[in-house]
Write an enzyme that holds these catalytic residues in place. Structure first.
Site, PDB file in Angstrom:
ATOM      1  N   LYS A  35      -2.665  31.612  35.051  1.00  0.00           N
ATOM      2  CA  LYS A  35      -4.048  30.645  35.946  1.00  0.00           C
ATOM      3  C   LYS A  35      -4.019  29.401  35.287  1.00  0.00           C
ATOM      4  O   LYS A  35      -3.465  28.718  33.829  1.00  0.00           O
ATOM      5  CB  LYS A  35      -5.698  30.865  35.331  1.00  0.00           C
ATOM      6  CG  LYS A  35      -6.499  30.177  35.962  1.00  0.00           C
ATOM      7  CD  LYS A  35      -7.973  30.645  35.656  1.00  0.00           C
ATOM      8  CE  LYS A  35      -8.108  29.732  34.406  1.00  0.00           C
ATOM      9  NZ  LYS A  35      -9.085  29.048  34.571  1.00  0.00           N
ATOM     10  N   ASP A  62      -7.079  27.230  40.216  1.00  0.00           N
ATOM     11  CA  ASP A  62      -8.002  27.427  39.461  1.00  0.00           C
ATOM     12  C   ASP A  62      -8.720  25.814  39.420  1.00  0.00           C
ATOM     13  O   ASP A  62      -8.930  24.879  38.842  1.00  0.00           O
ATOM     14  CB  ASP A  62      -8.616  27.908  38.182  1.00  0.00           C
ATOM     15  CG  ASP A  62     -10.343  27.674  37.474  1.00  0.00           C
ATOM     16  OD1 ASP A  62     -11.133  27.498  38.521  1.00  0.00           O
ATOM     17  OD2 ASP A  62     -10.477  27.969  36.555  1.00  0.00           O
ATOM     18  N   LYS A  64     -11.027  24.913  41.576  1.00  0.00           N
ATOM     19  CA  LYS A  64     -13.117  24.716  41.840  1.00  0.00           C
ATOM     20  C   LYS A  64     -13.140  23.794  42.829  1.00  0.00           C
ATOM     21  O   LYS A  64     -14.026  22.837  42.580  1.00  0.00           O
ATOM     22  CB  LYS A  64     -13.391  24.785  40.577  1.00  0.00           C
ATOM     23  CG  LYS A  64     -13.391  25.928  39.795  1.00  0.00           C
ATOM     24  CD  LYS A  64     -14.279  26.612  38.382  1.00  0.00           C
ATOM     25  CE  LYS A  64     -13.612  25.637  37.535  1.00  0.00           C
ATOM     26  NZ  LYS A  64     -12.669  26.460  36.730  1.00  0.00           N
ATOM     27  N   HIS A  66     -15.220  21.844  44.993  1.00  0.00           N
ATOM     28  CA  HIS A  66     -16.682  21.319  45.893  1.00  0.00           C
ATOM     29  C   HIS A  66     -16.573  20.394  46.744  1.00  0.00           C
ATOM     30  O   HIS A  66     -16.969  18.774  45.348  1.00  0.00           O
ATOM     31  CB  HIS A  66     -17.204  21.674  44.297  1.00  0.00           C
ATOM     32  CG  HIS A  66     -19.146  21.562  44.153  1.00  0.00           C
ATOM     33  ND1 HIS A  66     -19.727  22.409  44.101  1.00  0.00           N
ATOM     34  CD2 HIS A  66     -19.806  21.142  45.611  1.00  0.00           C
ATOM     35  CE1 HIS A  66     -21.218  21.670  44.494  1.00  0.00           C
ATOM     36  NE2 HIS A  66     -20.950  22.094  45.162  1.00  0.00           N
ATOM     37  N   ASP A  67     -17.026  20.818  47.342  1.00  0.00           N
ATOM     38  CA  ASP A  67     -16.639  19.158  48.645  1.00  0.00           C
ATOM     39  C   ASP A  67     -17.442  18.854  49.825  1.00  0.00           C
ATOM     40  O   ASP A  67     -17.756  20.423  50.058  1.00  0.00           O
ATOM     41  CB  ASP A  67     -15.335  18.277  48.514  1.00  0.00           C
ATOM     42  CG  ASP A  67     -15.343  16.838  48.566  1.00  0.00           C
ATOM     43  OD1 ASP A  67     -16.421  15.864  49.102  1.00  0.00           O
ATOM     44  OD2 ASP A  67     -15.216  15.828  47.523  1.00  0.00           O
ATOM     45  N   THR A  71     -12.603  18.655  53.719  1.00  0.00           N
ATOM     46  CA  THR A  71     -11.965  18.101  52.230  1.00  0.00           C
ATOM     47  C   THR A  71     -12.395  18.917  52.008  1.00  0.00           C
ATOM     48  O   THR A  71     -10.310  19.148  51.386  1.00  0.00           O
ATOM     49  CB  THR A  71     -13.204  17.200  51.859  1.00  0.00           C
ATOM     50  OG1 THR A  71     -13.382  15.772  52.031  1.00  0.00           O
ATOM     51  CG2 THR A  71     -12.019  17.095  50.691  1.00  0.00           C
ATOM     52  N   THR A 122     -19.320  30.636  33.775  1.00  0.00           N
ATOM     53  CA  THR A 122     -19.584  31.633  32.126  1.00  0.00           C
ATOM     54  C   THR A 122     -19.973  30.679  31.323  1.00  0.00           C
ATOM     55  O   THR A 122     -20.751  30.967  29.770  1.00  0.00           O
ATOM     56  CB  THR A 122     -18.855  32.950  32.053  1.00  0.00           C
ATOM     57  OG1 THR A 122     -17.571  31.628  31.707  1.00  0.00           O
ATOM     58  CG2 THR A 122     -18.487  34.038  33.077  1.00  0.00           C
ATOM     59  N   GLN A 192     -18.036  29.649  25.511  1.00  0.00           N
ATOM     60  CA  GLN A 192     -18.481  31.019  26.193  1.00  0.00           C
ATOM     61  C   GLN A 192     -19.928  31.565  25.929  1.00  0.00           C
ATOM     62  O   GLN A 192     -20.051  31.780  24.371  1.00  0.00           O
ATOM     63  CB  GLN A 192     -17.490  31.512  26.493  1.00  0.00           C
ATOM     64  CG  GLN A 192     -16.131  31.232  27.015  1.00  0.00           C
ATOM     65  CD  GLN A 192     -15.912  31.079  28.278  1.00  0.00           C
ATOM     66  OE1 GLN A 192     -17.497  30.645  29.016  1.00  0.00           O
ATOM     67  NE2 GLN A 192     -14.971  30.843  29.315  1.00  0.00           N
ATOM     68  N   GLY A 212      -8.365  33.105  28.459  1.00  0.00           N
ATOM     69  CA  GLY A 212      -7.431  32.045  27.420  1.00  0.00           C
ATOM     70  C   GLY A 212      -7.077  31.800  26.349  1.00  0.00           C
ATOM     71  O   GLY A 212      -6.402  32.312  25.608  1.00  0.00           O
ATOM     72  N   ARG A 213      -8.313  32.107  26.043  1.00  0.00           N
ATOM     73  CA  ARG A 213      -7.750  30.659  23.854  1.00  0.00           C
ATOM     74  C   ARG A 213      -7.949  31.822  23.359  1.00  0.00           C
ATOM     75  O   ARG A 213      -6.895  32.024  21.915  1.00  0.00           O
ATOM     76  CB  ARG A 213      -9.176  30.263  23.357  1.00  0.00           C
ATOM     77  CG  ARG A 213      -9.301  28.745  23.835  1.00  0.00           C
ATOM     78  CD  ARG A 213     -10.583  28.009  24.021  1.00  0.00           C
ATOM     79  NE  ARG A 213     -11.636  28.666  25.153  1.00  0.00           N
ATOM     80  CZ  ARG A 213     -12.731  27.605  24.745  1.00  0.00           C
ATOM     81  NH1 ARG A 213     -13.676  27.045  24.127  1.00  0.00           N
ATOM     82  NH2 ARG A 213     -13.095  28.153  26.427  1.00  0.00           N
TER      83      ARG A 213
HETATM   84  O1  C5P Z   1     -10.394  29.959  26.395  1.00  0.00           O
HETATM   85  P1  C5P Z   1     -10.718  30.913  27.871  1.00  0.00           P
HETATM   86  O2  C5P Z   1     -10.614  32.632  28.304  1.00  0.00           O
HETATM   87  O3  C5P Z   1     -12.299  30.594  27.579  1.00  0.00           O
HETATM   88  O4  C5P Z   1     -10.504  30.428  29.068  1.00  0.00           O
HETATM   89  C1  C5P Z   1     -11.825  30.802  30.613  1.00  0.00           C
HETATM   90  C2  C5P Z   1     -11.034  30.011  31.348  1.00  0.00           C
HETATM   91  O5  C5P Z   1     -11.748  30.757  32.538  1.00  0.00           O
HETATM   92  C3  C5P Z   1     -10.671  28.671  31.541  1.00  0.00           C
HETATM   93  O6  C5P Z   1      -9.482  28.468  31.582  1.00  0.00           O
HETATM   94  C4  C5P Z   1     -12.163  28.127  32.472  1.00  0.00           C
HETATM   95  O7  C5P Z   1     -11.793  27.357  32.868  1.00  0.00           O
HETATM   96  C5  C5P Z   1     -11.975  29.346  33.340  1.00  0.00           C
HETATM   97  N1  C5P Z   1     -13.588  29.440  33.743  1.00  0.00           N
HETATM   98  C6  C5P Z   1     -14.644  29.889  33.084  1.00  0.00           C
HETATM   99  N2  C5P Z   1     -15.813  30.316  33.683  1.00  0.00           N
HETATM  100  C7  C5P Z   1     -15.803  30.307  34.694  1.00  0.00           C
HETATM  101  C8  C5P Z   1     -14.833  30.325  35.915  1.00  0.00           C
HETATM  102  C9  C5P Z   1     -13.639  30.143  35.265  1.00  0.00           C
HETATM  103  O8  C5P Z   1     -15.182  30.502  31.906  1.00  0.00           O
HETATM  104  N3  C5P Z   1     -16.953  30.621  35.948  1.00  0.00           N
END
Ligand code: C5P
Length: 234
Positions: A35, A62, A64, A66-67, A71, A122, A192, A212-213
């Site tokens: 992603k 990703d 996102k 919103h416009d 656009t 989230t 989160q 991610g992390r």
């Molecule tokens: O590091 P972590 O696992 O929290 O990363 C979650 C990823 O998902 C981030 O890139 C964040 O931008 C994305 N994301 C999110 N919640 C959403 C949509 C996307 O955390 N509703």
């Protein structure tokens, strides 16, 4: 698109492409999708995204969107032209914007990316919604936005795993449910709020997990990914 369909989408939330490439060199399209979000895209641009597609990865762009509808239609079309596997927009843009986004992916033709809508971030929970003047609980609010996205012809939603079960009960098997906020047992929740473990999320009906992390900040990211994949195949 690769032939096999890994459930994990690794969020490449790195400050620059050098760090992202260090991770990518140690993984493969069979182990994960990738992603690219706003930070990396702003620094490294469409050429970098196209290079990941060329390496055979399914890429979720990703951004996102919103416009206004026009656009968003053109932005989704431009994203699809990069050959990505999935793109997204905010459901809060409303019905006209969502329908325009759908037109934008359809302009790509048969190899179009999946188009999904972000329901509620989230990182947001009930108090955060109340600050916006929204009195509904996250579950009810997400279901309302999901209905809007599905009525507008989108392929699915970004939602928290905690809402996945309710969404499956209401909307059946068809919508793709892509769930961030995934935290393996014993890892930090960071910013989160509405989190679940990988196996819980799949059991509750998630189609794909954005992680991610817990992977990218792990001392051994490839090992972290292997271990999460293994936890899903048990
Ligand atoms: O590091 P972590 O696992 O929290 O990363 C979650 C990823 O998902 C981030 O890139 C964040 O931008 C994305 N994301 C999110 N919640 C959403 C949509 C996307 O955390 N509703």
């Amino acid at each position: 698109m690769s032939n096999i369909d890994p459930r994990i989408i690794v969020a490449l939330d790195y400050a620059d492409q050098k760090q992202a490439l260090e991770f990518i060199q140690r993984t493969s399209p069979e182990l994960c999708k990738l992603k690219v979000g706003n930070e990396l895209f702003t620094r490294s641009g469409p050429g970098f995204v196209a290079s990941l597609v060329d390496k055979g990865f399914d890429v979720f762009l990703d951004l996102k969107f919103h416009d206004i509808p026009n656009t968003v239609r053109q932005s989704v079309y431009a994203a699809g032209q990069l050959g990505v596997w999935m793109v997204n927009v905010h459901a809060l843009g409303g019905c006209s914007m969502l329908e325009a986004a759908r037109e934008g992916v359809e302009m790509i033709g048969v190899n179009r990316p999946y188009l999904i809508a972000v329901s509620l971030l989230t990182s947001m929970s009930a108090p955060g919604l109340q600050q916006l003047g929204i009195e509904q609980e996250p579950q009810a609010y997400v279901e309302r936005l999901a209905q809007l996205a599905i009525n507008s012809g989108l392929d699915g939603l970004v939602c928290s795993a905690r809402e996945a079960k309710g969404l499956r009960a209401k909307f059946g098997d068809a919508p793709l449910l892509v769930t961030p906020g995934i935290r393996p047992e014993g890892t930090a929740s960071d910013d989160q709020q509405r989190i679940a473990t990988p196996s819980q999320a799949i059991a509750d009906g998630a189609s794909y997990l954005v992680i991610g992390r817990p992977v990218t900040r792990h001392p051994d990211p490839s090992e972290a990914l292997l271990s999460i994949n293994a936890s899903l195949s048990n």
